[in-house]
Motif scaffolding. Structure first.
Motif, PDB file in Angstrom:
ATOM      1  N   ASP A 120      -3.943  12.035   0.450  1.00  0.00           N
ATOM      2  CA  ASP A 120      -4.942  11.200   1.111  1.00  0.00           C
ATOM      3  C   ASP A 120      -4.441  10.631   2.435  1.00  0.00           C
ATOM      4  O   ASP A 120      -5.200  10.504   3.395  1.00  0.00           O
ATOM      5  CB  ASP A 120      -5.364  10.035   0.200  1.00  0.00           C
ATOM      6  CG  ASP A 120      -6.166  10.490  -1.010  1.00  0.00           C
ATOM      7  OD1 ASP A 120      -6.637  11.652  -1.030  1.00  0.00           O
ATOM      8  OD2 ASP A 120      -6.301   9.684  -1.955  1.00  0.00           O
ATOM      9  N   TYR A 121      -3.166  10.281   2.487  1.00  0.00           N
ATOM     10  CA  TYR A 121      -2.603   9.649   3.688  1.00  0.00           C
ATOM     11  C   TYR A 121      -1.832  10.614   4.584  1.00  0.00           C
ATOM     12  O   TYR A 121      -1.273  10.211   5.595  1.00  0.00           O
ATOM     13  CB  TYR A 121      -1.697   8.467   3.291  1.00  0.00           C
ATOM     14  CG  TYR A 121      -2.481   7.301   2.745  1.00  0.00           C
ATOM     15  CD1 TYR A 121      -3.221   6.483   3.577  1.00  0.00           C
ATOM     16  CD2 TYR A 121      -2.483   7.027   1.380  1.00  0.00           C
ATOM     17  CE1 TYR A 121      -3.937   5.414   3.084  1.00  0.00           C
ATOM     18  CE2 TYR A 121      -3.189   5.958   0.870  1.00  0.00           C
ATOM     19  CZ  TYR A 121      -3.938   5.152   1.732  1.00  0.00           C
ATOM     20  OH  TYR A 121      -4.636   4.092   1.230  1.00  0.00           O
ATOM     21  N   GLN A 137      -2.215  10.368  -3.570  1.00  0.00           N
ATOM     22  CA  GLN A 137      -2.148   9.392  -2.487  1.00  0.00           C
ATOM     23  C   GLN A 137      -1.433   9.966  -1.267  1.00  0.00           C
ATOM     24  O   GLN A 137      -1.829   9.699  -0.129  1.00  0.00           O
ATOM     25  CB  GLN A 137      -1.447   8.119  -2.962  1.00  0.00           C
ATOM     26  CG  GLN A 137      -2.285   7.334  -3.959  1.00  0.00           C
ATOM     27  CD  GLN A 137      -1.644   6.026  -4.312  1.00  0.00           C
ATOM     28  OE1 GLN A 137      -1.276   5.254  -3.432  1.00  0.00           O
ATOM     29  NE2 GLN A 137      -1.507   5.768  -5.603  1.00  0.00           N
ATOM     30  N   ASN A 143       6.896   4.529   3.745  1.00  0.00           N
ATOM     31  CA  ASN A 143       7.760   4.307   4.904  1.00  0.00           C
ATOM     32  C   ASN A 143       9.039   3.587   4.509  1.00  0.00           C
ATOM     33  O   ASN A 143      10.087   3.808   5.103  1.00  0.00           O
ATOM     34  CB  ASN A 143       7.018   3.528   5.985  1.00  0.00           C
ATOM     35  CG  ASN A 143       5.958   4.360   6.660  1.00  0.00           C
ATOM     36  OD1 ASN A 143       5.978   5.578   6.610  1.00  0.00           O
ATOM     37  ND2 ASN A 143       5.003   3.702   7.271  1.00  0.00           N
ATOM     38  N   TYR A 176       1.034  12.472   3.934  1.00  0.00           N
ATOM     39  CA  TYR A 176       2.489  12.516   3.805  1.00  0.00           C
ATOM     40  C   TYR A 176       2.900  13.850   3.195  1.00  0.00           C
ATOM     41  O   TYR A 176       2.251  14.352   2.285  1.00  0.00           O
ATOM     42  CB  TYR A 176       3.000  11.374   2.913  1.00  0.00           C
ATOM     43  CG  TYR A 176       3.068  10.065   3.636  1.00  0.00           C
ATOM     44  CD1 TYR A 176       4.242   9.620   4.207  1.00  0.00           C
ATOM     45  CD2 TYR A 176       1.941   9.268   3.768  1.00  0.00           C
ATOM     46  CE1 TYR A 176       4.306   8.416   4.870  1.00  0.00           C
ATOM     47  CE2 TYR A 176       1.993   8.064   4.442  1.00  0.00           C
ATOM     48  CZ  TYR A 176       3.183   7.652   4.985  1.00  0.00           C
ATOM     49  OH  TYR A 176       3.231   6.454   5.652  1.00  0.00           O
ATOM     50  N   SER A 190       0.850  -1.180   0.000  1.00  0.00           N
ATOM     51  CA  SER A 190       0.000   0.000   0.000  1.00  0.00           C
ATOM     52  C   SER A 190       0.895   1.242   0.000  1.00  0.00           C
ATOM     53  O   SER A 190       2.093   1.158   0.278  1.00  0.00           O
ATOM     54  CB  SER A 190      -0.892  -0.002   1.238  1.00  0.00           C
ATOM     55  OG  SER A 190      -0.097   0.110   2.402  1.00  0.00           O
ATOM     56  N   PHE A 191       0.309   2.396  -0.297  1.00  0.00           N
ATOM     57  CA  PHE A 191       1.107   3.623  -0.338  1.00  0.00           C
ATOM     58  C   PHE A 191       1.803   3.908   0.990  1.00  0.00           C
ATOM     59  O   PHE A 191       2.993   4.219   0.995  1.00  0.00           O
ATOM     60  CB  PHE A 191       0.253   4.829  -0.767  1.00  0.00           C
ATOM     61  CG  PHE A 191       1.056   6.087  -0.845  1.00  0.00           C
ATOM     62  CD1 PHE A 191       1.786   6.387  -1.985  1.00  0.00           C
ATOM     63  CD2 PHE A 191       1.123   6.965   0.229  1.00  0.00           C
ATOM     64  CE1 PHE A 191       2.556   7.540  -2.053  1.00  0.00           C
ATOM     65  CE2 PHE A 191       1.889   8.113   0.171  1.00  0.00           C
ATOM     66  CZ  PHE A 191       2.604   8.403  -0.979  1.00  0.00           C
ATOM     67  N   PRO A 192       1.114   3.806   2.141  1.00  0.00           N
ATOM     68  CA  PRO A 192       1.814   4.099   3.406  1.00  0.00           C
ATOM     69  C   PRO A 192       3.016   3.185   3.669  1.00  0.00           C
ATOM     70  O   PRO A 192       4.058   3.651   4.115  1.00  0.00           O
ATOM     71  CB  PRO A 192       0.732   3.914   4.475  1.00  0.00           C
ATOM     72  CG  PRO A 192      -0.550   4.116   3.765  1.00  0.00           C
ATOM     73  CD  PRO A 192      -0.325   3.595   2.374  1.00  0.00           C
TER      74      PRO A 192
END
Length: 89
Positions: free
Chosen positions: A82-83, A79, A46, A85, A40-42
């Motif tokens: 959305d999260y 993205q 990371n 970052y 996933s993007f997160p």
């Protein structure tokens, strides 16, 4: 000898994360998010995010994450928004 070492570092698999001296933030994220890993993007962010201490264990105490450089990647910018970052355009 040095050339051999660079070739070995450049041949790292995508499971390791950022390839030294070769990967940009965008290429690292895209590699982590595609198969066989499909992160996933997160999780990909990371894995790919750089730290202010250049990811060395010395100086870890005052280190902070650097914003991702997502220039010319509007899909990744969305993205990141959305999260939550931080990134540079």
């Amino acid at each position: 000898m040095m050339l051999t070492g660079l070739m070995l570092l450049g041949g790292c698999s995508s499971e390791i994360g950022r390839k030294p001296f070769l990967d940009t933030d965008v290429s690292c994220l895209r590699n982590q998010m595609k198969g066989p890993m499909f992160l996933s993007f997160p999780l990909a962010a990371n894995t790919c995010q750089r730290m202010s201490n250049h990811n060395f264990i010395l100086g870890e105490k005052g280190a902070h994450p650097l914003p991702l450089n997502l220039k010319d990647a509007p899909d990744l910018q969305k993205q990141a928004d959305d999260y939550g970052y931080s990134y540079t355009r």
